[in-house]
Write a protein that holds these residues in place. Structure first.
Motif, PDB file in Angstrom:
ATOM      1  N   VAL A  40       0.780  -1.166  -0.042  1.00  0.00           N
ATOM      2  CA  VAL A  40      -0.161  -0.014   0.277  1.00  0.00           C
ATOM      3  C   VAL A  40       0.835   1.248  -0.108  1.00  0.00           C
ATOM      4  CG1 VAL A  40      -1.695   1.243   1.207  1.00  0.00           C
ATOM      5  CG2 VAL A  40      -1.660  -1.294   1.185  1.00  0.00           C
ATOM      6  N   ALA A  41       0.613   2.182  -0.829  1.00  0.00           N
ATOM      7  CA  ALA A  41       1.339   3.489  -0.838  1.00  0.00           C
ATOM      8  C   ALA A  41       0.594   4.561  -0.085  1.00  0.00           C
ATOM      9  CB  ALA A  41       1.599   3.788  -2.271  1.00  0.00           C
ATOM     10  N   PHE A  42       1.013   5.069   0.647  1.00  0.00           N
ATOM     11  CA  PHE A  42       0.612   6.131   1.286  1.00  0.00           C
ATOM     12  C   PHE A  42       1.603   7.400   1.514  1.00  0.00           C
ATOM     13  CE2 PHE A  42       2.886   3.279   4.241  1.00  0.00           C
ATOM     14  CZ  PHE A  42       3.527   4.049   4.898  1.00  0.00           C
ATOM     15  N   PRO A  43       0.837   8.576   1.864  1.00  0.00           N
ATOM     16  CA  PRO A  43       1.612   9.827   2.001  1.00  0.00           C
ATOM     17  C   PRO A  43       2.350   9.994   3.366  1.00  0.00           C
ATOM     18  CG  PRO A  43      -0.635  10.179   2.400  1.00  0.00           C
ATOM     19  CD  PRO A  43      -0.520   8.794   2.202  1.00  0.00           C
ATOM     20  N   THR A  44       3.614  10.595   3.207  1.00  0.00           N
ATOM     21  CA  THR A  44       4.495  10.980   4.656  1.00  0.00           C
ATOM     22  C   THR A  44       4.428  12.310   4.335  1.00  0.00           C
ATOM     23  OG1 THR A  44       6.494  10.391   3.796  1.00  0.00           O
ATOM     24  CG2 THR A  44       5.341   8.646   4.748  1.00  0.00           C
ATOM     25  N   GLU A  45       5.038  12.791   5.387  1.00  0.00           N
ATOM     26  CA  GLU A  45       5.357  14.371   5.010  1.00  0.00           C
ATOM     27  C   GLU A  45       6.384  14.666   4.174  1.00  0.00           C
ATOM     28  OE1 GLU A  45       7.904  13.276   8.854  1.00  0.00           O
ATOM     29  OE2 GLU A  45       6.087  12.343   7.653  1.00  0.00           O
ATOM     30  N   THR A  46       7.388  13.548   3.990  1.00  0.00           N
ATOM     31  CA  THR A  46       8.444  13.723   3.213  1.00  0.00           C
ATOM     32  C   THR A  46       8.153  13.399   1.445  1.00  0.00           C
ATOM     33  OG1 THR A  46       9.262  11.682   3.630  1.00  0.00           O
ATOM     34  CG2 THR A  46      10.201  13.128   4.931  1.00  0.00           C
ATOM     35  N   VAL A  47       8.048  12.117   1.511  1.00  0.00           N
ATOM     36  CA  VAL A  47       7.589  11.718  -0.043  1.00  0.00           C
ATOM     37  C   VAL A  47       6.597  10.377   0.307  1.00  0.00           C
ATOM     38  CG1 VAL A  47       9.549  12.151  -1.094  1.00  0.00           C
ATOM     39  CG2 VAL A  47       9.289   9.915  -0.272  1.00  0.00           C
ATOM     40  N   TYR A  48       5.891  10.109  -0.791  1.00  0.00           N
ATOM     41  CA  TYR A  48       5.203   8.862  -0.521  1.00  0.00           C
ATOM     42  C   TYR A  48       5.737   7.703  -0.358  1.00  0.00           C
ATOM     43  CZ  TYR A  48       0.144  10.858  -1.808  1.00  0.00           C
ATOM     44  OH  TYR A  48      -0.638  11.683  -1.750  1.00  0.00           O
ATOM     45  N   GLY A  49       5.270   6.786   0.585  1.00  0.00           N
ATOM     46  CA  GLY A  49       6.094   5.580   1.129  1.00  0.00           C
ATOM     47  C   GLY A  49       5.303   4.302   0.388  1.00  0.00           C
ATOM     48  N   LEU A  50       6.156   3.287  -0.022  1.00  0.00           N
ATOM     49  CA  LEU A  50       5.426   1.848  -0.398  1.00  0.00           C
ATOM     50  C   LEU A  50       5.371   1.005   0.760  1.00  0.00           C
ATOM     51  CD1 LEU A  50       4.190   0.156  -2.371  1.00  0.00           C
ATOM     52  CD2 LEU A  50       6.433  -0.270  -3.490  1.00  0.00           C
ATOM     53  N   THR A 164       5.930  12.755  -4.831  1.00  0.00           N
ATOM     54  CA  THR A 164       5.405  13.842  -3.996  1.00  0.00           C
ATOM     55  C   THR A 164       3.819  14.134  -4.154  1.00  0.00           C
ATOM     56  OG1 THR A 164       6.063  15.522  -5.522  1.00  0.00           O
ATOM     57  CG2 THR A 164       7.615  15.193  -3.606  1.00  0.00           C
ATOM     58  N   ALA A 165       3.443  13.380  -4.995  1.00  0.00           N
ATOM     59  CA  ALA A 165       1.932  13.287  -5.081  1.00  0.00           C
ATOM     60  C   ALA A 165       1.348  11.969  -5.698  1.00  0.00           C
ATOM     61  CB  ALA A 165       1.557  14.055  -6.334  1.00  0.00           C
ATOM     62  N   ALA A 166       0.231  11.518  -5.206  1.00  0.00           N
ATOM     63  CA  ALA A 166      -0.224  10.100  -5.541  1.00  0.00           C
ATOM     64  C   ALA A 166      -0.168   9.846  -7.084  1.00  0.00           C
ATOM     65  CB  ALA A 166      -1.696  10.235  -5.131  1.00  0.00           C
ATOM     66  N   GLU A 167      -0.231  10.760  -7.882  1.00  0.00           N
ATOM     67  CA  GLU A 167      -0.285  10.534  -9.483  1.00  0.00           C
ATOM     68  C   GLU A 167       1.066  10.083  -9.728  1.00  0.00           C
ATOM     69  OE1 GLU A 167       0.176  14.071 -11.987  1.00  0.00           O
ATOM     70  OE2 GLU A 167      -0.383  15.286 -10.317  1.00  0.00           O
ATOM     71  N   HIS A 168       1.970  10.502  -9.033  1.00  0.00           N
ATOM     72  CA  HIS A 168       3.571  10.131  -9.480  1.00  0.00           C
ATOM     73  C   HIS A 168       3.438   8.573  -9.033  1.00  0.00           C
ATOM     74  CE1 HIS A 168       5.036  14.539  -8.564  1.00  0.00           C
ATOM     75  NE2 HIS A 168       4.470  14.265  -9.412  1.00  0.00           N
ATOM     76  N   VAL A 169       2.836   8.118  -7.928  1.00  0.00           N
ATOM     77  CA  VAL A 169       2.853   6.711  -7.403  1.00  0.00           C
ATOM     78  C   VAL A 169       2.203   5.959  -8.544  1.00  0.00           C
ATOM     79  CG1 VAL A 169       2.322   4.960  -5.768  1.00  0.00           C
ATOM     80  CG2 VAL A 169       2.851   7.468  -5.191  1.00  0.00           C
ATOM     81  N   VAL A 170       1.125   6.445  -9.057  1.00  0.00           N
ATOM     82  CA  VAL A 170       0.213   5.430  -9.944  1.00  0.00           C
ATOM     83  C   VAL A 170       1.043   5.484 -11.283  1.00  0.00           C
ATOM     84  CG1 VAL A 170      -1.873   5.658 -11.403  1.00  0.00           C
ATOM     85  CG2 VAL A 170      -1.830   6.518  -9.022  1.00  0.00           C
ATOM     86  N   ASN A 171       1.746   6.538 -11.744  1.00  0.00           N
ATOM     87  CA  ASN A 171       2.451   6.688 -13.107  1.00  0.00           C
ATOM     88  C   ASN A 171       3.573   5.559 -13.092  1.00  0.00           C
ATOM     89  OD1 ASN A 171       1.246   8.753 -14.022  1.00  0.00           O
ATOM     90  ND2 ASN A 171       2.796  10.141 -13.308  1.00  0.00           N
ATOM     91  N   ASP A 172       4.363   5.184 -11.903  1.00  0.00           N
ATOM     92  CA  ASP A 172       5.122   4.406 -11.572  1.00  0.00           C
ATOM     93  C   ASP A 172       4.831   2.840 -11.314  1.00  0.00           C
ATOM     94  OD1 ASP A 172       6.853   6.376 -12.178  1.00  0.00           O
ATOM     95  OD2 ASP A 172       8.112   5.937 -10.751  1.00  0.00           O
TER      96      ASP A 172
END
Length: 523
Positions: A40-50, A164-172
């Motif tokens: 599960v990918a989720f936001p942290t204050e730094t970057v999104y974590g997997l 740094t945004a959910a769309e970046h996670v989805v792209n990868d």
């Protein structure tokens, strides 16, 4: 490297969440996936974590496979409660309590000797474990829902700019992981500081928002690891990001280093050279420097007055360049203090440590500004300047015209405009300006239309060397007539003579440029 073939393509669930009004159902759904060994990918204050179950070695294998991450690159274990640290770490030094009080939850990762509870698959085969307690409320809820121990490297394809945004996670990672929790843009934008607590004094292995100065106020001196581990090194990395190329865009990235004026001049030169070769160029600029660039796709990464804005936008900008298929990116450098140290660390990793001294490029260009000086700046000077702007020049110049007696702004002479229009050029936007000696610098070339103008300027500016008549610089003994008050034909003859001389000037400037092959190493 874990074989990506073990990852089955799946449908990735995407759930939006409001950090100020957290949906418990989304959190429970994520927790259940993690408890079952999912990702599960989720936001942290730094970057999104997997996220994965940090105590499940098979979950760690899935993480490496989804990211394409080398299996000797350790994962960071995220906790939500300080008491949980003692379950996964041993020989915890006494300074840890003070550091946790000041910086947890927050962008700090600490490395400890691991307990038996942490599998080697999570730690990249090391006897140490990296631990962080994030400050993001969504991250903390996800960790608790999953059982309290979640490994969470950045949620991107290994080596790419961090998300740094959910769309970046989805792209990868779309189709490679079970779920993405979209909590909006992150706050900080660069990964946590990593502090090795297994050595004395503690050592910073990766710079971040928590700086050495901040540590020293709490626990006294810390050291900074200044080694750079190359990809071919046989040394096992002790923390994420130490060994392999990270954060990299698809295009080649070059960092130009020097004082800010030199950096701007150097980037202008190589961007212009790349433009002439029809290369698609990207430039990482700041709010303060944005207006100085004329070629390439220029992006504002933030303001130097608040470098936190640069950290927040850096990865987004790199990913935008990927979408625009630029071939080479030139970046300004940033101060090696505070969060600027983290910014430069990420930039250097992204560039594969390709740094260019700005002075190396700046010295390749003798002139940067060319000023044509005439009497009133209403005919000959503006014509010469516009003709030169339309030559094929190997280097970029700021080309102006000025008048010795242009006491007030006025438009160009109508006959001068008419003869320029006859060759499909125009001076309609020109407004006459007075010549001011204080405008001159070492890299300014002054070309006067008359001999008397040259000597007057020389007399008033003894330290400036690059002052010539136009025909002198062009190597043509013909004097340039002043057509003022004469027929349209006289203006046409003057323009024709200027065309001949300007062509010679362009040829001379190009001969001084040193040849186009010198720019290839910067492309």
């Amino acid at each position: 490297m874990v074989n990506n073939d073990i990852m089955k393509v799946m449908e990735t669930i995407i759930r939006k969440i409001d950090k100020n009004n957290i949906d418990k159902n989304v959190i429970q759904e994520a927790g259940n996936i993690l408890k079952k060994g999912g990702l599960v990918a989720f936001p942290t204050e730094t970057v999104y974590g997997l996220g994965a179950n940090a105590l499940d070695e098979k979950a760690a294998q899935k993480t490496y496979a989804a990211k394409g991450r080398p299996s000797d690159n350790p994962l960071i274990v995220h906790i939500a409660d300080y008491e949980d640290l003692r379950r996964i770490a041993v020989k915890i030094p006494p300074e840890t309590d003070a550091l946790a009080v000041h910086f947890w939850p927050g962008p700090l990762t600490m490395i400890f000797w691991k307990s038996e509870a942490v599998p080697c698959g999570t730690t990249g085969g090391l006897d140490t474990v990296a631990v962080r307690m994030p400050a993001d409320p969504v991250a903390l809820e996800v960790i608790r829902s999953a059982g309290g121990f979640v490994s969470a490297p950045s949620a991107n394809t290994s080596g790419r700019p961090s998300p740094t945004a959910a769309e970046h996670v989805v792209n990868d990672l779309d189709g490679k992981i079970d779920m993405v929790i979209d909590g909006g843009d992150v706050e900080i934008g660069v990964e946590s500081t990593i502090l090795d607590m297994t050595v004395s004094p503690p050592m910073i292995l990766r710079p971040g928002a928590v700086t050495a100065e901040m540590f020293e106020e709490v626990i006294g001196p810390v050291e900074i690891d200044r080694t750079i581990l190359k990809a071919e090194s046989g040394i096992r990395p002790k923390a994420p990001g130490m060994k392999y190329r990270h954060y990299a865009p698809k295009a080649r990235l070059l960092i130009v280093e020097g004082d800010i004026r030199e950096e701007i001049l150097a980037i202008r030169q190589i961007a212009y050279a790349a433009h002439r070769r029809k290369r698609k160029v990207g430039i990482i600029a700041t709010q303060e420097t944005l207006p100085f660039y004329n070629y390439g796709t220029v992006k504002n990464v933030g303001t130097r007055e608040n470098e936190k804005t640069i950290a927040r936008n850096l990865y987004r900008v790199l990913r935008e360049f990927d979408k625009e298929d630029v071939q080479v990116i030139y970046s300004e450098s940033f101060a090696m203090q505070g969060i600027g140290k983290a910014i430069m660390n990420r930039l250097e990793k992204a560039a594969g440590h390709q740094l260019i001294p700005a002075s190396e490029i700046v010295k390749l260009q003798k002139y940067r500004r060319i000023i044509f000086v005439s009497g009133t700046d209403s005919a000959r000077g503006p014509i010469a300047a516009e003709l030169l702007r339309n030559q094929e020049l190997e280097q970029e110049y700021v080309i102006d015209s000025r008048g010795m007696v242009a006491l007030f702004p006025e438009p160009v002479n109508q006959k001068a405009e008419a003869v320029m229009r006859s060759v499909k050029l125009t001076l309609e936007n020109h407004v006459s300006q007075q010549f001011e000696g204080e405008d001159l610098s070492e890299d300014t070339l002054v070309l006067t239309l008359e001999e008397a103008q040259k000597w007057k300027i020389k007399a008033e500016n003894e330290n400036i060397q690059n002052i010539y008549t136009l025909n002198e610089f062009a190597g043509d003994p013909t004097e340039i007539p002043n057509p003022y008050g004469k027929s349209l034909a006289a203006y046409g003859e003057c323009r024709e003579l200027l065309e001949k001389m300007i062509a010679a000037v362009a040829e001379k400037l190009n001969s001084l440029a040193g040849g186009e092959e010198q720019w290839e190493k910067y492309m």
